[in-house]
Design an enzyme around this catalytic site. Structure first.
Site, PDB file in Angstrom:
ATOM      1  N   LEU B 101       0.865  -1.179   0.000  1.00 46.26           N
ATOM      2  CA  LEU B 101       0.000   0.000   0.000  1.00 46.26           C
ATOM      3  C   LEU B 101       0.898   1.224   0.000  1.00 46.26           C
ATOM      4  O   LEU B 101       1.812   1.310   0.814  1.00 46.26           O
ATOM      5  CB  LEU B 101      -0.843   0.051   1.274  1.00 46.26           C
ATOM      6  CG  LEU B 101      -2.152  -0.733   1.326  1.00 46.26           C
ATOM      7  CD1 LEU B 101      -2.698  -0.699   2.729  1.00 46.26           C
ATOM      8  CD2 LEU B 101      -3.152  -0.139   0.364  1.00 46.26           C
ATOM      9  N   ASP B 102       0.639   2.198  -0.876  1.00 40.58           N
ATOM     10  CA  ASP B 102       1.519   3.373  -0.874  1.00 40.58           C
ATOM     11  C   ASP B 102       1.185   4.279   0.306  1.00 40.58           C
ATOM     12  O   ASP B 102       0.221   4.057   1.025  1.00 40.58           O
ATOM     13  CB  ASP B 102       1.426   4.119  -2.210  1.00 40.58           C
ATOM     14  CG  ASP B 102       0.033   4.624  -2.479  1.00 40.58           C
ATOM     15  OD1 ASP B 102      -0.156   5.307  -3.499  1.00 40.58           O
ATOM     16  OD2 ASP B 102      -0.879   4.336  -1.696  1.00 40.58           O
ATOM     17  N   ALA B 103       1.993   5.301   0.522  1.00 38.50           N
ATOM     18  CA  ALA B 103       1.900   6.092   1.742  1.00 38.50           C
ATOM     19  C   ALA B 103       0.568   6.822   1.866  1.00 38.50           C
ATOM     20  O   ALA B 103       0.077   7.050   2.969  1.00 38.50           O
ATOM     21  CB  ALA B 103       3.049   7.092   1.800  1.00 38.50           C
ATOM     22  N   SER B 105      -2.396   5.772   0.896  1.00 41.17           N
ATOM     23  CA  SER B 105      -3.532   4.886   1.172  1.00 41.17           C
ATOM     24  C   SER B 105      -3.447   4.321   2.573  1.00 41.17           C
ATOM     25  O   SER B 105      -2.423   4.388   3.242  1.00 41.17           O
ATOM     26  CB  SER B 105      -3.550   3.734   0.181  1.00 41.17           C
ATOM     27  OG  SER B 105      -3.063   4.139  -1.048  1.00 41.17           O
ATOM     28  N   ARG B 240      -6.449   5.788  -8.342  1.00 40.36           N
ATOM     29  CA  ARG B 240      -6.602   7.242  -8.299  1.00 40.36           C
ATOM     30  C   ARG B 240      -6.691   7.796  -9.720  1.00 40.36           C
ATOM     31  O   ARG B 240      -7.472   8.718 -10.008  1.00 40.36           O
ATOM     32  CB  ARG B 240      -5.428   7.885  -7.554  1.00 40.36           C
ATOM     33  CG  ARG B 240      -5.413   7.575  -6.083  1.00 40.36           C
ATOM     34  CD  ARG B 240      -4.575   8.592  -5.337  1.00 40.36           C
ATOM     35  NE  ARG B 240      -3.163   8.478  -5.657  1.00 40.36           N
ATOM     36  CZ  ARG B 240      -2.320   7.694  -5.032  1.00 40.36           C
ATOM     37  NH1 ARG B 240      -2.740   6.927  -4.044  1.00 40.36           N
ATOM     38  NH2 ARG B 240      -1.060   7.648  -5.378  1.00 40.36           N
TER      39      ARG B 240
END
Lengths: 430, 350
Positions: B101-103, B105, B240
């Site tokens: 998960l990127d920062a 999210s 996104r």
């Protein structure tokens, strides 16, 4: 960490060896270690009879003479076997080896080294044992004087190999110094192995004790800053007297050294520069500077550039006045050394999202020091419940201090007036 | 004879889920969990030190002269075994991360401990679907498709209605369904394909681009709206971007304000651990809870089975499809059943 060969040689020198207080043998060892390292590793069985020859002879004698005195014969120098010797030899063949060996020893000592004998009369008795057998029984006094060289590796990556044999390392462990952390740093291990306890470490221990540092703090202090042990005592004394001249009490100096172990490694000029900066740039009075520096002495240790940047951020980006900054610094000195990015995040959230004005932030400066994530979650929970009012004028306002300092369960029950499970469920919707 | 620390370590083997808070890099999450577990494992007393016989010059008490020093043999603990010299017993615990998960999210993040890391590979190969909740805002376009990015464009959104939004969502879903059928490698005219499609069990068999298997609007209060997405092989950046393109389709602009993963395969949000619970006391029950799921993941890994048993490829594929169907059936128990709406005619649900 790599403990170099030279340092290990110094360690092996008897002054630093543990438990072998035998002055009669020490010069010999030192001489050997310094002069003939190859010999050191070759010697195995010959040590057992070194007791026969006095130590001072070893130091002065040359290589061959030393080995000869131990009873090792060289085929190039043939000792005359006298009538008494030849008569004793057939007796030895029957079994009395000890007597023959002692006989030979006496012979060698009497002859005092190489004696020239005409070629025709040289007899080499190959059956006679020129040296004492390792299985031979020796007296208790001789047994005590056997020197066993320590089986230390010449170079190592860890201090575990040397701690049992080194007096310095042993005492440091007893003080509570974490050697496992120190051995990870470059060159520190070699430095510690090279130290002499009586000459280097003990004076500095006394110095720190005189300063007022308690015994329990000495271990962590040396773990953080082992270079106190190599800093010169005069310099450290000068720095302490400088601090005392600036009207720091002795208890505060001791507390500062414990909190910032590197303090006494910095020159008087640097300390002076720092203190002047805090007084001039921020505009704190002498008493307040002393108070701030005593509470956070690492302000004197690190670089001034991040502090200057943080001050610029406060003035230009956040828009605080100088008086407000002085108040914040006096209350929470840590904001000066905080990371610029984190500081801006926290302030942005507090000022823009939570809507707290500058005056209120100045009243509760610890919010700038708090964990941003925790504060975000709590504020959003309060907003969800409709209780996010921080202005003291509001009837049910929540003080910023309680928002950030109180632990989670008390926050839920007293501040948010909700259950802890509700808070956890809310956290999973963020 | 296992020490207490070793017994604790043996319990730390398996998969469990963690709720990653927003604004935190996944690596920090993994490091924090590892640090907490190491403190728990190193908290036990160290093993007993070895003893060594040493000859020391001590004063002999028996003789009258107390200054007499004689060599006495004493058994002392070896200093090399002292905890200050050896350091902590354990320096590393293998903690692996599943689908990242990127920062920006937040949500369910699967972590693997010790031997459970092998199951992470199996989980990746099983091409499970993931549930996301996306929150968006009309009227703005930024460079990184989030509301914190640099604003590039602003537009009006008054003309957007829920009906228009749902029509666009249906179009997106239709396109994705075609992609799904292609990548699931079934013959469209076969009975098997029909049965799978009816049950909603079509899955891509190998590597595929991100495919959205389910999409619906949860709430619409202009300019804010909420979507629920079910997808395979996705990245949060792709989601996104999809939101941004959604705005473009509606002749306006949109940014994403929140990306939250509510389910990652069989790991649900209810069982994920919050950041105050990332300690050994809470992780061990979580690992125990997910043990059955982990075993199923390992069993269903057809690639591993094919490699170990050297079966024929078609047999393995058939097995995998039926097995993954069973796995999906497990997933569907708790979560919203969007895939039931994944019929050929997407206009039926509204």
């Amino acid at each position: 960490m790599y403990v170099c060969r030279r340092c290990v040689c110094v360690l092996r020198s008897p002054a630093l060896l543990w438990g072998k207080a035998q002055p009669s043998v020490t010069p010999g060892l030192a001489g050997r270690a310094a002069g003939a390292p190859d010999l050191y590793f070759m010697s195995t069985t010959s040590y057992s009879h070194s007791s026969a020859s006095p130590a001072h002879q070893i130091f002065c004698q040359s290589f061959r003479e030393w080995w000869t005195s131990c009873g090792v014969r060289f085929f190039s120098e043939q000792q005359p076997v006298s009538q008494t010797g030849t008569r004793s030899l057939p007796q030895t063949s029957e079994g009395n080896i000890t007597a023959a060996a002692e006989e030979l020893d006496r012979h060698l000592e009497a002859s005092g080294g190489a004696v020239s004998v005409p070629v025709g009369q040289r007899i080499i008795d190959l059956d006679a044992l020129p040296y004492q057998s390792p299985f031979e029984e020796i007296s208790e006094e001789d047994a005590i004087q056997i020197i066993v060289p320590p089986n230390l590796p010449p170079a190592s990556f860890t201090l575990r190999d040397y701690v049992d044999k080194s007096e310095t390392l042993r005492n440091l462990v007893q003080l509570g110094v974490d050697l496992s952390k120190l051995e990870e740093r470059r060159n520190v291990g070699s430095m510690l192995v090279r130290l002499d306890f009586q000459a280097d470490v003990a004076p500095r221990l006394f110095f720190l004790k005189d300063l007022g540092v308690e015994d329990s703090h000495l271990g962590p202090l040396f773990t953080k800053n082992p270079f106190i042990l190599t800093e010169s005592l005069e310099n450290m004394q000068a720095r302490v007297s400088y601090l005392k001249s600036k009207k720091f009490s002795s208890e505060s100096v001791a507390a500062m050294v414990i909190k910032a172990p590197y303090l006494l490694n910095f020159s008087v000029k640097r300390l002076d520069n720092r203190l002047a900066f805090f007084q001039e740039r921020i505009g704190l009075s002498a008493h307040k500077t002393r108070d701030v520096v005593t509470r956070l002495p690492r302000l004197l240790c690190g670089s001034l550039e991040p502090i200057k940047e943080n001050l610029k951020v406060f003035e230009l980006e956040f828009g605080f006045r100088m008086t407000e900054i002085q108040h914040i610094v006096t209350r929470v000195p840590k904001v000066l050394t905080a990371s610029k990015k984190k500081l801006t995040h926290v302030f942005d959230f507090i000022h823009n999202t939570m809507g707290v004005p500058h005056s209120l932030i100045v009243k509760f400066p610890q919010v700038l020091n708090s964990n941003c994530l925790r504060m975000k979650e709590r504020h959003l929970f309060l907003e969800f419940l409709g209780r996010a009012h921080y202005d003291p004028a509001h009837p049910n306002y929540i003080s910023l201090e309680r928002l950030v300092t109180v632990p989670d369960d008390i926050f839920c029950t007293e501040v948010a007036l909700a259950s802890f499970e509700d808070f956890e469920r809310f956290q999973k919707t963020l | 004879m296992a020490t207490k620390a070793a017994r604790l370590l043996s319990k730390l083997d398996g998969l469990f889920a963690v709720y990653k808070p927003p604004g935190v890099h996944w690596k920090l999450v993994r490091d924090q969990v590892e640090t907490n577990l190491l403190t728990a494992v190193n908290a036990f007393p160290p093993p007993a030190p070895q003893y060594q016989v040493q000859f020391q010059l001590l004063s002999s008490g028996e003789t009258s002269t107390s200054s007499d020093l004689t060599l006495t043999a004493t058994k002392l603990p070896v200093l090399a075994d002292h905890p200050l010299v050896t350091g902590p017993q354990y320096h590393k615990i293998r903690v692996g991360v599943g689908h990242r998960l990127d920062a920006f999210s937040s949500g369910v993040l699967v972590l693997g401990l010790g031997k459970g890391n092998n199951a992470l590979d199996s989980l990746y190969r099983s091409h499970v679907t993931r549930d996301y909740t996306l929150e968006g805002e009309f009227g703005m376009a930024t460079n990184d498709f989030t509301h914190t990015g640099r604003v590039i464009e602003k537009s009006t959104y008054g003309h957007v209605t829920q009906e228009k939004l749902e029509r666009v969502l249906a179009m997106v879903q239709g396109a994705n369904q075609k992609a799904l059928i292609t990548y699931s490698r079934v013959d469209l005219h076969s009975q098997e394909a029909y049965e799978l499609a009816v049950k909603g069990m079509l899955r891509p068999q190998d590597k595929s681009p991100p495919i959205i298997t389910g999409l619906r609007c949860l709430s619409f209060k202009p300019p804010y709206f909420k979507l629920e997405v079910q997808c395979v092989n996705e990245t949060q950046w792709y989601l996104r971007k999809m939101l941004h393109e959604l705005g473009l389709e509606l002749r306006t602009t949109a940014v994403c304000t929140k990306v939250r993963r509510t389910r990652d395969g069989p790991f649900n949000m209810e069982d994920a651990l919050l950041h105050n619970r990332w300690t050994a006391d809470d992780i061990i029950p979580a690992v125990k809870y997910f043990r059955r799921t982990t075993r199923k993941i390992r069993k269903n890994d057809s690639y591993k089975q094919a490699v170990t048993q050297l079966d024929s490829t078609t047999e393995a594929q058939d097995q995998s499809r039926t097995n993954s169907c069973h796995l999906e059936a497990q997933e569907k128990d708790g979560s919203n059943n969007i895939s039931a709406e994944m019929s050929a005619d997407s206009k039926q649900w509204s």
